[in-house]
Design a protein around this motif. Structure first.
Motif, mmCIF file in Angstrom:
data_model
loop_
_atom_site.group_PDB
_atom_site.id
_atom_site.type_symbol
_atom_site.label_atom_id
_atom_site.label_comp_id
_atom_site.label_asym_id
_atom_site.label_seq_id
_atom_site.Cartn_x
_atom_site.Cartn_y
_atom_site.Cartn_z
ATOM 1 N N MET A 43 1.015 -1.169 0.066
ATOM 2 C CA MET A 43 -0.003 0.009 0.096
ATOM 3 C C MET A 43 0.810 1.329 -0.181
ATOM 4 S SD MET A 43 -3.116 -1.437 2.538
ATOM 5 C CE MET A 43 -4.249 -0.395 2.216
ATOM 6 N N ALA A 81 2.142 1.825 -3.378
ATOM 7 C CA ALA A 81 1.162 2.209 -4.225
ATOM 8 C C ALA A 81 0.962 3.858 -4.241
ATOM 9 C CB ALA A 81 -0.290 1.563 -4.151
ATOM 10 N N ILE A 82 1.076 4.153 -2.846
ATOM 11 C CA ILE A 82 0.972 5.625 -2.242
ATOM 12 C C ILE A 82 2.152 6.386 -2.760
ATOM 13 C CG2 ILE A 82 0.711 7.283 -0.349
ATOM 14 C CD1 ILE A 82 -0.904 4.870 1.052
ATOM 15 N N ASN A 132 -5.182 3.249 4.557
ATOM 16 C CA ASN A 132 -6.257 3.039 3.504
ATOM 17 C C ASN A 132 -6.924 4.167 2.801
ATOM 18 O OD1 ASN A 132 -6.364 0.062 4.539
ATOM 19 N ND2 ASN A 132 -8.137 0.408 5.725
ATOM 20 N N TYR A 184 -4.328 4.844 0.349
ATOM 21 C CA TYR A 184 -4.039 4.030 -0.807
ATOM 22 C C TYR A 184 -5.012 3.923 -1.847
ATOM 23 C CZ TYR A 184 -4.235 -0.838 -2.586
ATOM 24 O OH TYR A 184 -4.031 -1.965 -3.444
ATOM 25 N N ARG A 194 -4.919 4.723 -5.689
ATOM 26 C CA ARG A 194 -5.218 3.579 -6.735
ATOM 27 C C ARG A 194 -6.315 4.278 -7.720
ATOM 28 N NH1 ARG A 194 -6.387 -2.388 -6.442
ATOM 29 N NH2 ARG A 194 -6.892 -1.934 -8.583
ATOM 30 N N LYS A 227 -6.980 -4.810 2.876
ATOM 31 C CA LYS A 227 -6.459 -4.386 1.609
ATOM 32 C C LYS A 227 -7.431 -5.027 0.541
ATOM 33 C CE LYS A 227 -2.534 -4.289 -1.344
ATOM 34 N NZ LYS A 227 -2.893 -5.356 -2.408
#
Lengths: 452, 485, 452, 485
Positions: free
Chosen positions: A14, A17-18, B353, B356, B360, B431
């Motif tokens: 994660m 991705a960030i 969260n 992320y 995305r 996730k």
């Protein structure tokens, strides 16, 4: 990490991705000077097992004494089915039905609730609940100011037989909007409010009159005469009722010639445990003509694209998320979970069941009064018709008696001395259908010991 | 599955007879007696159980679906909280029983007050407000009372950003204040110059959510606090988004004078289909005397209620007893289970969260409302482009998400971002769940490209298709009218 | 009429449709001489409120003493989520999934359960549960007779360190089918069964050997050697295990060179409350080659008409409703609700959680033993490696000590005197992860008082 | 709605950490230590809650659907029974605690024994059997023990009607008996002449259900009892259908020597997706010494367990402790709530519902298996005609009923009635529910006339369509094999 599902791999992926090097960097817009590193005053985490032991020991410390207080919160039998259903995840962990299609369970239940409450109170419409009975009265007073367009005074008359806390809450909530509350004294001999006590206000601009029935002493008020007086004087009438009493008492919609304008109260007697006073739910019903002045969520039945019936939040134009500073109230939740309990409770009991409960409560309190007034040093303050509370006068300071009873496992009643000094050593007692003959005898025995 | 109204199951003369005593007759004067029984359902116990169980199944909920409803913090509600709050001793405790018979309960409340002070950096906490909106009311009422007590009577203006929750201006009005709205900048921060112009001798205070409802942290908060305080106003913190900063930064340290907390958000008490909430308030030193009563005090090893006699300047009582006690017990249990480190993880993983998801979705071509900002625990995407180009708007996306088995994000709030979805995953979602949601949004956009009507017709798989809200408001049908047969 | 939904109108219409004059006439095929008119010995109905009071008073009479018994039933922490889900109506009030399409919830859960139990025990297949651990052992012995086709003797060797009640139950259930159970004594000094103790049976026709591990004294057996002895002698091996111990102990599927043949035990430690000993659930796992000899329900994954996966009861040809007198067993229920609890429990704990619980149990019992053996008059009977039970020897009659402890709110252990007279005043004690340092100290203090 | 396997939600390194202690390490010799952790799911608490909540929603159940599963007595399970059995004191009571610490629990069990004696007309009751089948086992084992104790060793034959539950012959086998099957007459009664021929010096006893599984009362029961007793055999009563006669006629009065009761049927303890059951046994005077232990005895005002020392001729123990205690508590609460009059209403209204359904279905043209008989609490219709004429068999009707929102009746049992549906409405269902079910059967027959394939393809609206049972048995897939990722 309690309740955190992330694996180390998840976190790495994660952050990648960030494009952030570490979780902490997600807070890099917060001024560094403000950041704290720990919360020293918070204890370390307990496991569920540890917290269970802790809470059990706290609960056991309080025990389960025999309760004889009412004063706005009533111990009734709660069918096991009620909370078995209320705590189902689909009710417990859902939220306000913003996506109506995904919340038809809650919405239909609330529509059913509105139907039940309207009928129980003899009114046309109900909202989906407010926080509690006290705040519901405050909201009703604010609503009356909006609804009574002929009145400019924002003056509300409140008999002193209304629950004093309800009046305090109304003041705290409504006085910011320039409402004034004026009290009307009860007749000392009867503990009820004479219609004639209002005559001093005849011809004045009064926005609304509040009537609590049964009143705070448990006594039945002259609701017809007071309602008619209010209407004759251009005032609206706000009824404060115990919903359980409506199983046997004439509904506010039928008080006087025209019926009252707004009904509020606390739904706690319907399936909601005492639980130190909350969460309960406040209810509010009114006439259709006032529906747009009513605060709180309202559910309507409509149809879907295929013409099939369905339920949705309606009249949202009244509400804060649309009208903002011009809303009828700042309320944006109801007490959904408790209304769920109340609706299941009413469905299980039905009209005949409620009538039996209400009747038994009244009988039990009569038996309690009979038993306690046999104790030397105890007398009944007011003899008139009552529902399920009664004022006793003792020959001793009430707070001392209450403590002495508590040490014997009996919660003896509510001390009226501070709120009603004129009544002397006055104790408000209550027995619902949950109190047995043995319970009442145990109280009488303990009281006799304490007052010996 | 559909389910008739409970009234349609009703038949005259039926009820769950095991649930009430029999044979008693009340003694009521005839004039005061009810003549017609109310129209309540007449059903058996099984019918009631079956009806309400089936109704429950028509709901989406956290326990059954991912529910990323922005601004509502739909995190897991631990079952232990419910179990412990429902211990028989707690359930049967009368609120007006003597303090001596409630030391166990009061000790929990006292410790809850102390913990909330610690996490917010405030000096006092009152637990009585029954919901966020009532907490807001208490907060603004205390600000008003403070100015009044100082004789500073002209301070009746409350400043709110345009992104504020509707409750903020509504609350200001309830407290007899007028509302001064100030705009947000394209960056999501408030317009600091406009703020400087807005403050003055009439300023009672400012109501801020930080992180704001735009999903970003107000970076100049220290300056905002200075400006408002220098103008003689106080700062009110709307705790709606406290989840985003728990254990990372404290409202008290930011300069706020008063705060309300939504315990049903940050401290995971149940949302219950719309309530109960719980809106405890925290105050700094100067507002201590004005807290709503009752508050739990500790003297030696005894706990007792403090009331009007102890706090004569209190803004008063907001509930008949002491607020939503059972909710507070749940919050207490939750906080004890999280503990010190767990509190910080709330902010960390809710931010992880959200950021992320934002990353995305941006990568997938969705438009972030504030693309250059960190997300807090939530963020906004706007469907303005899709609405214009494909004719499929934010609400269409929301409804179609339901078919994919996800509750929709908050739609069309905050009002100032067009066609917006406010998305808050919370820290308790995995996730995998988040990935599945992102994949669904991507799939729906693809559907919209290929067949916009399909998306606009959603949902298809729920108990009802899209409902006619206009008809609901015009042809009011608020109660069932046929009496049972 | 509790739980009867019929209105008077309903009854009239229904009788009319039947053509019967009264409900009583529906019983007119029953010889009049046999009909009874009332059940004088049954008390009158109680309302739910009354029954709640009654049951609360019964429960309070028993209280919640501090428990230090294991002996086949273990007090573990049970996550609140477990029973909140287990008691959902959809699990609680469903039945055996005869209509698989309408029972996919139960069926999928059972398939997941089978997977978990097979992996936990190191075997290939699991049934959907049996009644309890003791009856599961009986069924395993019967199964061994069917599965071990080379053996004709139906002789089962059982060490005396197997739970004596399990042996009694096996005898009661299986001896009707001519099984014989022969006991193998433990080594007095160690409390465990020496592999050499089986040498007396070498070369004989033995159908199966039972190994309980940890054994009834809580001690770890020489499972590899016994398993290998059995297989070398043509006997199958039936393992009786506490599933919690398998979080840290080698699974029976890996005992000896080949692993055991059947594993049984009681699933109670996994999310099932003590509840006076039931309902628990028995589990059974085995090798794939024996699956058709396994009693009880078995769930299989298959596909539906559209090719989508789904779950169904399978291998029903083994069962009584098909095979009748030739069935593998007369069993036609499992302990579905308890398996639901067990499956949710295992899912919440996971392998690492179970390992922590098991490890803590072992530590706690060591601490308990250390604390109690400091008390004068108490000694440890067996010193070898153990899981979470231990045998203490007292200088006083055990039953008297137990009663004295009970009056101090402590359930002190299980009295071994009757079953194992050779051990003297022996007491089997247990501390799980639920026992705190304070609990252990409280026990030690009370025991010191009692033995003073 | 579909739901993946819990293993598919699993990710390495995750668990519900609030649920267990941390940091302890067990002290286990290396050779005995587990090397590979078991393949258990690794999920968060929310994931587990959501998964199992969603699974639950895939079930039909009494609480959600009418469930007229013949021979299973799917009546309402009162929630009060569960609530009271789950009182913390009952849940935490260890089965091996001293009697002195369990007087509350034991008093309930003793009173339950007494009440069961009263409703069955027996002289003793043991509560230990954990299910009906175990109760049957206990019953036959007692019959065997009785004969053995008298030295009557050749009595090893158990007579069963051909309509008996499969458990009856299976049980006889388990007890080392051989089974003599006797036919039923077209009237539904057993073939009395065949019975007379079957009895003799080898007769251990007869196992009867009355009313039988054919849904009719065995009218010559007194003669049956006389013939069997005169031959030296005993009569075993299978209590599966006790619901039909509760408070109307007692097995003891009919001449039965031993009975098992299915408490999860007649006394409404939960069926739980297949269990726990509870199969208490009742015996007459001569079988008293053989009851399975433990049994609760009363001495003065003290209750205590009676065991092998008190009942040296006992058939022994059938469970590790004393059977399904928590189930027994539920049955006790149920019986106390029903009370004396309520017991009789069970039989009355279950018979009323069954006979009403039968009457209406006959009127609608369905074929009753025993058209000239009263229904007991259940009855059989046969779809032989529909199977032949329309190609739509009993199973097709059953599956299509699921689409209509009803659980199917029992299908293809009893085996001797072709294409049968055994329908048991129970007394807790309302006329409206029953009418809706009848209407559905009529509607399905109409569908079958118009479009047989539609009915044969059912169900359509459930989580899966009709499942391939043959494949399930041939390609055994009994555990999930992929390890979590």
């Amino acid at each position: 990490m309690p309740f955190i599902p992330h694996t180390d791999t998840d976190v790495k992926e994660m952050l990648a991705a960030i494009g952030a090097p570490a979780i902490d960097s997600l807070f890099d817009e917060i001024p560094a000077s403000l950041r704290i590193q720990s919360l020293a005053g918070i204890p370390e985490a307990l496991t569920e097992m540890e917290v269970n032991r802790l809470m059990q020991s706290r609960a056991q410390r309080d025990g389960r004494p025999l309760n004889f207080i009412g004063a706005g919160a009533y111990e009734h039998h709660i069918p096991a089915a009620v909370w078995a259903i209320v705590t189902r995840g689909e009710f417990y962990s859902a939220y306000t039905p913003y996506q109506a299609e995904a919340s038809q369970g809650t919405l239909q239940l609330l529509y059913e609730y509105q139907t039940m409450m309207a009928s129980l109170t003899g009114m046309q419409v109900s909202n989906a609940s407010l926080y509690d009975g006290a705040s519901a009265l405050a909201e009703a007073c604010l609503m009356a100011v909006r609804a009574n367009r002929k009145s400019k005074s924002a003056r509300i008359l409140v008999p002193t037989t209304v629950n004093p806390t309800y009046l305090e809450v109304s003041r705290a909530i409504a006085e910011g909007q320039q409402l004034t509350f004026e009290t009307v004294a009860y007749t000392p001999g009867t503990g009820t409010t004479a219609a004639s006590a209002f005559n001093a206000y005849s011809g004045q601009d009064i926005t609304a009159v509040v009537i609590q029935h049964p009143n705070f002493f448990g006594l039945l008020e002259d609701v017809d005469a007071i309602t008619d007086w209010a209407h004759a004087n251009g005032a609206l009438v706000i009824a404060v009722v115990n919903p359980m009493s409506l199983a046997i008492l004439k509904p506010p919609g039928e008080w006087g010639a025209k019926g009252v304008d707004v009904v509020v109260g606390d739904g706690q007697p319907f399936g909601v445990p005492l639980s130190s006073g909350g969460p309960n739910f406040g209810f509010m019903t009114t006439r259709m003509e006032h529906v747009r002045q009513m605060p709180g969520r309202i559910i309507g039945r409509t149809v879907d694209l295929d013409g099939k019936p369905g339920f949705t939040l309606t009249l949202q134009a009244r509400e804060q998320h649309i009208r903002r500073s011009k809303a009828t109230s700042n309320i944006c939740t109801n007490q959904g979970l408790l209304v769920t309990a109340g609706t299941i409770y009413m469905s299980l009991l039905g009209a005949s069941g409620l009538e039996q409960v209400a009747s038994t409560c009244q009988r039990r309190t009569s038996e309690l009064v009979a038993a306690l007034t046999k104790v030397k040093g105890v007398k009944l303050a007011f003899a008139g018709p009552r529902f399920h509370e009664a004022v006793l006068q003792l020959d001793r300071k009430v707070s001392d008696v209450i403590e002495a009873l508590a040490s014997r496992g009996i919660i003896g009643g509510f001390d009226l001395s501070r709120r009603y000094p004129e009544l002397g050593n006055a104790l408000l007692v209550c027995a619902t259908e949950t109190r047995t003959d043995e319970d009442i005898a145990a109280y009488a025995k303990a009281l006799a010991e304490v007052l010996k | 599955m559909r389910e008739p109204l409970i009234f349609q199951h009703s038949r005259s003369g039926r009820s769950a007879v095991a649930q009430y005593p029999h044979g008693e007759k009340a003694d009521v004067p005839a004039a005061l007696r009810r003549k017609q029984p109310p129209n309540l359902p007449e059903v058996s116990e099984l019918q009631a159980v079956r009806h309400f169980t089936r109704l429950s199944q028509l709901n989406f909920s956290i326990d059954t679906h991912f529910y990323p409803l922005g601004s509502c913090t739909m995190k897991y509600n631990p079952r232990a909280c419910n179990q412990n709050a429902m211990l028989p001793e707690f359930l049967s405790r009368h609120p007006l029983g003597p303090d001596s018979a409630g030391q166990g309960f009061l000790s929990c409340m006292y410790e809850l007050q102390e913990m909330l002070k610690e996490v917010t950096g405030m000096k006092g906490v009152s637990l009585t407000p029954m919901a966020g909106a009532q907490g807001e009311f208490a907060g603004v009422a205390m600000i008003r009372a403070y100015h009044k007590a100082r004789g500073d009577l002209q301070r009746t203006e409350i400043i709110c950003p345009d992104a504020a929750h509707g409750t903020n201006p509504a609350t200001a009005t309830m407290c007899g204040c007028s509302v001064i709205e100030i705009p947000s900048l394209p960056s999501g921060d408030i317009d600091f110059e406009a703020l400087k112009k807005a403050v003055g001798p009439k300023t009672a205070g400012i109501m801020l959510t930080n992180p704001s409802t735009l999903g970003v942290f107000e970076r100049r908060i220290e300056e905002v606090a200075r400006v408002v305080h220098e103008a003689g106003g106080l700062l009110y913190y709307d705790g709606a988004n406290l989840n985003a900063i728990l254990g990372k930064v404290r409202p008290g340290d930011m300069g706020f004078d008063v705060i309300h907390m939504n315990l049903h958000k940050t401290f995971s008490t149940p949302h219950g289909g719309g309530g109960p909430g719980s809106g405890a308030v925290g105050v700094n030193q100067r507002l201590l005397p004005f807290m709503p009563v009752p508050v739990v005090g500790k003297e030696g090893d005894r706990y007792r209620w403090l009331d009007e006699r102890d706090l004569p300047q209190t803004i008063g009582r907001l509930s008949a007893f002491m607020g939503n006690a059972g909710v507070l017990l749940r919050a207490y249990v939750y906080m004890r289970m999280l503990g010190r480190a767990g509190m910080q993880r709330v902010a960390e993983f809710s931010a992880l969260n959200a950021n992320y998801m934002l990353a995305r979705l941006k990568q997938a071509g969705f438009d972030a409302a504030y693309p250059d900002r960190r997300a807090s625990h939530e963020f906004i995407i706007t469907m303005k482009r899709q609405a214009k180009e494909l004719g499929v708007n934010a609400m269409d996306f929301a409804k179609r998400l339901l078919d994919y088995g996800f509750h929709a994000p908050t739609t069309y709030f905050p009002l100032l971002v067009p066609e917006c979805l406010l998305i808050e995953p919370t820290e308790t979602e995995s996730k995998q769940e988040i990935d599945a949601f992102i994949d669904a949004l991507i799939a729906i956009e693809k559907e919209a490209l290929e067949d916009a009507a399909k998306v606009k017709g959603a949902p298809y798989t729920l108990p009802v298709r899209r409902l006619d809200d206009v008809r609901a408001a015009k042809q009011l049908d608020l109660t069932y009218q046929e009496r049972s047969g």
